[in-house]
Design a protein around this motif. Structure first.
Motif, PDB file in Angstrom:
ATOM      1  N   TRP A 108       0.746  -1.710   0.165  1.00 16.28           N
ATOM      2  CA  TRP A 108      -0.127   0.194   0.116  1.00 16.28           C
ATOM      3  C   TRP A 108       0.714   1.317  -0.095  1.00 16.28           C
ATOM      4  O   TRP A 108       1.754   1.513   0.837  1.00 16.28           O
ATOM      5  CB  TRP A 108      -0.897   0.004   0.919  1.00 16.28           C
ATOM      6  CG  TRP A 108      -1.859   0.953   0.985  1.00 16.28           C
ATOM      7  CD1 TRP A 108      -1.950   2.056   1.346  1.00 16.28           C
ATOM      8  CD2 TRP A 108      -3.358   0.570   1.660  1.00 16.28           C
ATOM      9  NE1 TRP A 108      -3.276   3.312   1.299  1.00 16.28           N
ATOM     10  CE2 TRP A 108      -3.698   2.030   1.899  1.00 16.28           C
ATOM     11  CE3 TRP A 108      -3.629  -0.335   2.571  1.00 16.28           C
ATOM     12  CZ2 TRP A 108      -5.370   2.074   2.125  1.00 16.28           C
ATOM     13  CZ3 TRP A 108      -5.562  -0.090   2.765  1.00 16.28           C
ATOM     14  CH2 TRP A 108      -5.835   0.972   3.198  1.00 16.28           C
ATOM     15  N   VAL A 109       0.730   1.975  -0.600  1.00 14.52           N
ATOM     16  CA  VAL A 109       1.625   3.413  -0.939  1.00 14.52           C
ATOM     17  C   VAL A 109       1.456   3.819   0.497  1.00 14.52           C
ATOM     18  O   VAL A 109       1.010   4.774   0.538  1.00 14.52           O
ATOM     19  CB  VAL A 109       1.149   4.634  -2.029  1.00 14.52           C
ATOM     20  CG1 VAL A 109      -0.448   5.242  -1.882  1.00 14.52           C
ATOM     21  CG2 VAL A 109       2.206   5.390  -2.439  1.00 14.52           C
ATOM     22  N   ASP A 110       2.999   4.078   0.755  1.00 14.75           N
ATOM     23  CA  ASP A 110       2.766   5.109   2.255  1.00 14.75           C
ATOM     24  C   ASP A 110       3.179   4.219   3.361  1.00 14.75           C
ATOM     25  O   ASP A 110       2.470   5.162   4.526  1.00 14.75           O
ATOM     26  CB  ASP A 110       2.993   6.387   1.924  1.00 14.75           C
ATOM     27  CG  ASP A 110       3.150   6.988   0.749  1.00 14.75           C
ATOM     28  OD1 ASP A 110       4.575   7.289   0.454  1.00 14.75           O
ATOM     29  OD2 ASP A 110       2.550   7.958  -0.012  1.00 14.75           O
ATOM     30  N   THR A 113       4.786  -2.484   2.054  1.00  9.81           N
ATOM     31  CA  THR A 113       4.900  -3.673   1.425  1.00  9.81           C
ATOM     32  C   THR A 113       4.780  -4.953   1.935  1.00  9.81           C
ATOM     33  O   THR A 113       5.611  -5.149   2.930  1.00  9.81           O
ATOM     34  CB  THR A 113       6.345  -2.748   0.335  1.00  9.81           C
ATOM     35  OG1 THR A 113       7.522  -3.157   1.515  1.00  9.81           O
ATOM     36  CG2 THR A 113       6.212  -1.595  -0.076  1.00  9.81           C
ATOM     37  N   HIS A 436      -3.673   1.863  -4.204  1.00 15.20           N
ATOM     38  CA  HIS A 436      -3.018   3.070  -3.878  1.00 15.20           C
ATOM     39  C   HIS A 436      -3.891   4.066  -2.544  1.00 15.20           C
ATOM     40  O   HIS A 436      -3.377   4.354  -2.422  1.00 15.20           O
ATOM     41  CB  HIS A 436      -3.272   3.982  -5.243  1.00 15.20           C
ATOM     42  CG  HIS A 436      -2.878   3.374  -6.635  1.00 15.20           C
ATOM     43  ND1 HIS A 436      -2.728   3.701  -7.901  1.00 15.20           N
ATOM     44  CD2 HIS A 436      -1.356   2.927  -5.705  1.00 15.20           C
ATOM     45  CE1 HIS A 436      -1.962   2.918  -8.775  1.00 15.20           C
ATOM     46  NE2 HIS A 436      -1.263   2.008  -7.633  1.00 15.20           N
ATOM     47  N   ASP A 509      -5.970   0.829  -7.443  1.00 14.87           N
ATOM     48  CA  ASP A 509      -4.623   0.002  -7.049  1.00 14.87           C
ATOM     49  C   ASP A 509      -4.081  -0.195  -8.645  1.00 14.87           C
ATOM     50  O   ASP A 509      -4.395   0.375  -9.400  1.00 14.87           O
ATOM     51  CB  ASP A 509      -5.270  -1.731  -6.620  1.00 14.87           C
ATOM     52  CG  ASP A 509      -6.336  -1.686  -7.696  1.00 14.87           C
ATOM     53  OD1 ASP A 509      -5.196  -3.114  -8.676  1.00 14.87           O
ATOM     54  OD2 ASP A 509      -7.465  -1.915  -7.765  1.00 14.87           O
ATOM     55  N   PRO A 522       6.729   0.485  -8.823  1.00 17.92           N
ATOM     56  CA  PRO A 522       5.348   1.440  -8.720  1.00 17.92           C
ATOM     57  C   PRO A 522       5.602   3.283  -9.450  1.00 17.92           C
ATOM     58  O   PRO A 522       6.805   3.596  -8.854  1.00 17.92           O
ATOM     59  CB  PRO A 522       4.904   1.852  -7.238  1.00 17.92           C
ATOM     60  CG  PRO A 522       5.304  -0.102  -7.417  1.00 17.92           C
ATOM     61  CD  PRO A 522       7.008  -0.201  -7.908  1.00 17.92           C
ATOM     62  N   LEU A 524       4.518   5.889  -8.193  1.00 16.37           N
ATOM     63  CA  LEU A 524       4.268   6.352  -6.549  1.00 16.37           C
ATOM     64  C   LEU A 524       3.915   7.558  -6.219  1.00 16.37           C
ATOM     65  O   LEU A 524       2.237   8.102  -5.770  1.00 16.37           O
ATOM     66  CB  LEU A 524       5.312   6.411  -5.566  1.00 16.37           C
ATOM     67  CG  LEU A 524       5.713   5.624  -4.995  1.00 16.37           C
ATOM     68  CD1 LEU A 524       7.071   5.605  -3.896  1.00 16.37           C
ATOM     69  CD2 LEU A 524       5.353   4.572  -4.731  1.00 16.37           C
ATOM     70  N   ALA A 527       0.467   7.120  -8.027  1.00 17.34           N
ATOM     71  CA  ALA A 527      -0.539   6.510  -6.493  1.00 17.34           C
ATOM     72  C   ALA A 527      -1.086   7.340  -5.705  1.00 17.34           C
ATOM     73  O   ALA A 527      -2.538   7.202  -5.008  1.00 17.34           O
ATOM     74  CB  ALA A 527       0.471   4.914  -6.221  1.00 17.34           C
ATOM     75  N   ARG A 528      -0.167   8.624  -5.079  1.00 15.94           N
ATOM     76  CA  ARG A 528      -0.551   9.102  -4.360  1.00 15.94           C
ATOM     77  C   ARG A 528      -1.836   9.839  -5.140  1.00 15.94           C
ATOM     78  O   ARG A 528      -2.432  10.216  -4.144  1.00 15.94           O
ATOM     79  CB  ARG A 528       1.125  10.174  -4.083  1.00 15.94           C
ATOM     80  CG  ARG A 528       1.540   9.651  -3.030  1.00 15.94           C
ATOM     81  CD  ARG A 528       3.019  10.224  -2.814  1.00 15.94           C
ATOM     82  NE  ARG A 528       4.209   9.061  -2.146  1.00 15.94           N
ATOM     83  CZ  ARG A 528       5.198   8.998  -2.973  1.00 15.94           C
ATOM     84  NH1 ARG A 528       5.616   9.586  -3.482  1.00 15.94           N
ATOM     85  NH2 ARG A 528       6.217   8.412  -2.162  1.00 15.94           N
TER      86      ARG A 528
END
Length: 609
Positions: A108-110, A113, A436, A509, A522, A524, A527-528
């Motif tokens: 999951w971003v931030d 992992t 995401h 996602d 990814p 990022l 995603a953010r």
């Protein structure tokens, strides 16, 4: 339904003796394990020696595994065989579940992992679990529990930890007349199924429905673990008729932090029994087996599928209002479940299921909405509308689908895989996904009242200007039969679920992104940006449902007031059970009961915790 937050999560632990009437202090002070300030990691002086690990390996019959991600060998030249095998089966959830070093979600971003534990006990018996729990407690280790490994929030994995891996504890046994331990004379015998902690729902459905001709309330995704879903509350496609999985729990065997094996049911350790019915997995102990009630099958299960496109924003707003009104009048009952999705492209997608109706009855149910759509030039069917029914016994019958509807279910494609191990094709997008953003909210049934439908339609339309949203009608119990609501009330779930007509889910996602995988990493920044849009979407929807809680298994990793959102007024009681059975805090998961006493990684006890 608004619920007041009785106590802030951070206050729950200090006030437990008051809240529980002294029950939280049931363990005498001299019998309780010492509270430790931190857990140990590899390299720390207190990390167990090789000799200690060897002793644990002997204690569990050699089933102690040193873990390494199969993607770790991808950086070598040429890539290792483990890497090639992992990449070959990356889209197979059965493969991912069979790897103790992997999880079904890659991250999951931030947030997190997928990282393997240092060691895993590949448990095949309750004794193996006891040995692992005792070892972790004695050596102050971070302990992780994994069966299906489907946790979106990463709770089925953690670096620098010892994993209790229950995948091989997957026996399924049917009972004609089950009575819980200690319940003779107070509990009537009833049909049931006992399932090992490592079993997936397809294992249970194959035994109970396909071969046994009955029904057990479980998850919609066939590869989800039975134990994890029950402990989170547990919704299936037909929850408005059969209730939650947790409400169907009759008994569980659980290894608690002191290494004791306890039977929890309505007659024995009833407080622990209540807590594991929706209190979240991994916080109260290691569940090793569960016994669930089984139910009679209707003649038919079926589905209704299609997509309707609006030609303008105004037409889409009108379509949303029409669908809401149609749902309230025709589908808001125990026959219907699953979801209707409202896209940001002005399209409504229908993916509903039904039980207890014939195909003709289901077609008649949808006729008024379809007639309304066909009578207006502003709409078209982007996907033809279909209603299909099949004998209920074949709903999870892999051979039936291979013969009559190939492609609806996807096989575990590995040589020698069990023939019943299949996945719904629609669930394939979640295999290994990298999240995401993910938001959810229970929507109160009062929004379906005629005078409030316009408010809901406006909020829903505003939501879709940022991101699409799915209304999962089977994940709210409003409209269910009275006995099912009463049974769910006697669980630890947020009471809001009793009066919610749907769980709204807004998510985005990307493709799998396990650390070490070859190829691009990814994006990022993208995603953010997507996570921000998802946040704006849920904010718009929540204007119609301020204070809406959320489902612990399908919720935001960054949920701020998580104890209230997940458990509402039940959290103080849950915290009391946690203090009673795990006073030292051996069991920790992100945003789990008692986690407010620890740092985000679960290694350091916070001041006052």
């Amino acid at each position: 339904m608004k619920r007041r937050d009785l106590l802030k999560a951070a206050m729950a632990i200090p006030l437990l003796p008051i809240l529980s009437g002294g029950l939280a202090t049931a363990w005498a002070a001299d019998a309780a394990p010492a509270r430790f300030r931190s857990r140990v990691r590899p390299g720390d002086p207190a990390w167990p020696s090789a000799a200690r690990w060897d002793q644990l390996k002997r204690d569990v019959g050699g089933r102690l595994l040193k873990l390494e991600s199969p993607f770790a060998s991808c950086s070598s030249t040429p890539a290792g065989a483990a890497c090639d095998e992992a990449l070959k089966h990356l889209g197979n959830p059965f493969y991912l579940g069979d790897q103790p070093a992997l999880t079904q979600t890659s991250g999951w971003v931030d947030a997190w992992t997928s990282q393997p534990s240092v060691y895993a006990v590949a448990a095949e018996s309750t004794a193996d679990v006891v040995a692992a729990v005792n070892f972790a407690r004695e050596h102050r280790l971070r302990l992780v529990v994994k069966g299906g490994g489907h946790s979106y929030q990463g709770t089925s994995g953690a670096p620098d930890s010892l994993l209790v891996w229950t995948r091989h504890m997957n026996d399924v046994t049917l009972h004609d007349a089950f009575v819980g331990q200690g319940c003779a004379g107070t509990q009537a015998p009833q049909p049931a199924v006992t399932v090992g902690a490592g079993a997936m729902w397809i294992d249970a459905y194959d035994a109970v429905t396909t071969r046994g001709g009955r029904y057990v309330q479980g998850g919609g995704c066939t590869t989800v673990g039975v134990a994890g879903l029950v402990q989170s509350g547990g919704f299936g496609s037909f929850s408005k008729h059969y209730g939650t999985a947790a409400a169907g729990l009759l008994e569980a065997e659980i290894v608690t932090a002191d290494g004791q094996v306890r039977i929890a049911n309505a007659c024995t350790h009833s407080d622990l029994f209540w807590a594991i019915k929706g209190g979240g997995g991994g916080s109260l102990g290691v569940v090793t087996r569960l016994t669930l009630r089984t139910r009679e099958l209707p003649e038919f299960f079926g589905g209704a599928f299609g997509a309707i496109k609006a030609s303008s924003d105004a037409a889409y707003r009108a379509l949303i209002a029409q669908v809401i009104d149609f749902y309230q009048g025709a589908l808001f009952n125990p026959h219907w479940g699953e979801q209707i999705s409202f896209g940001s492209d002005n399209t409504v997608h229908v993916d509903m299921v039904f039980q207890g109706l014939s195909q003709q009855q289901a077609e008649q149910t949808w006729a008024p909405l379809l007639d309304w759509v066909r009578a207006r030039k502003a709409y078209s069917f982007e996907k033809p509308f279909q209603v299909l029914a099949l004998p209920a016994r074949h709903f999870w019958d892999a051979e039936f689908f291979r013969q009559h509807a190939p492609g609806v279910m996807i096989d575990d494609d590995r040589p020698g895989a069990p023939r019943n191990h299949v996945l719904w094709a629609g669930d394939r997008g979640q295999v290994g996904w990298f999240i995401h953003g993910f938001k959810s909210a229970w929507l109160p049934a009062s929004l379906l009242h005629k005078e409030r439908q316009a408010q809901l339609a406006d909020a829903l339309f505003a939501c879709t200007r940022h991101w699409g949203v799915g209304f999962h009608f089977n994940k709210g119990l409003a409209g269910a039969a009275t006995p099912e609501i009463a049974a769910a009330k006697d669980t630890a779930m947020n009471p809001q679920v009793l009066d919610a007509f749907a769980l709204a889910i807004i998510a985005g996602d990307g493709p799998p992104a396990f650390p070490g995988m070859p190829g691009p990493t990814p994006d990022l920044a993208r995603a953010r940006d997507r996570a921000e849009a998802i946040g704006k979407a849920i904010d718009a929807l929540r204007r119609a449902a301020p204070g809406a809680g959320s489902y612990v298994s399908e919720s935001d990793y960054f949920e701020r007031d998580w104890s209230t959102s997940f458990w509402g007024s039940n959290y103080p009681k849950l915290a009391a059970v946690k203090q009673k059975y795990d006073p030292a805090g051996l069991f920790f998961v992100h945003h789990g009961v008692g986690s407010e006493a620890w740092s985000a990684d679960g290694f350091t006890r916070l001041k006052g915790g």
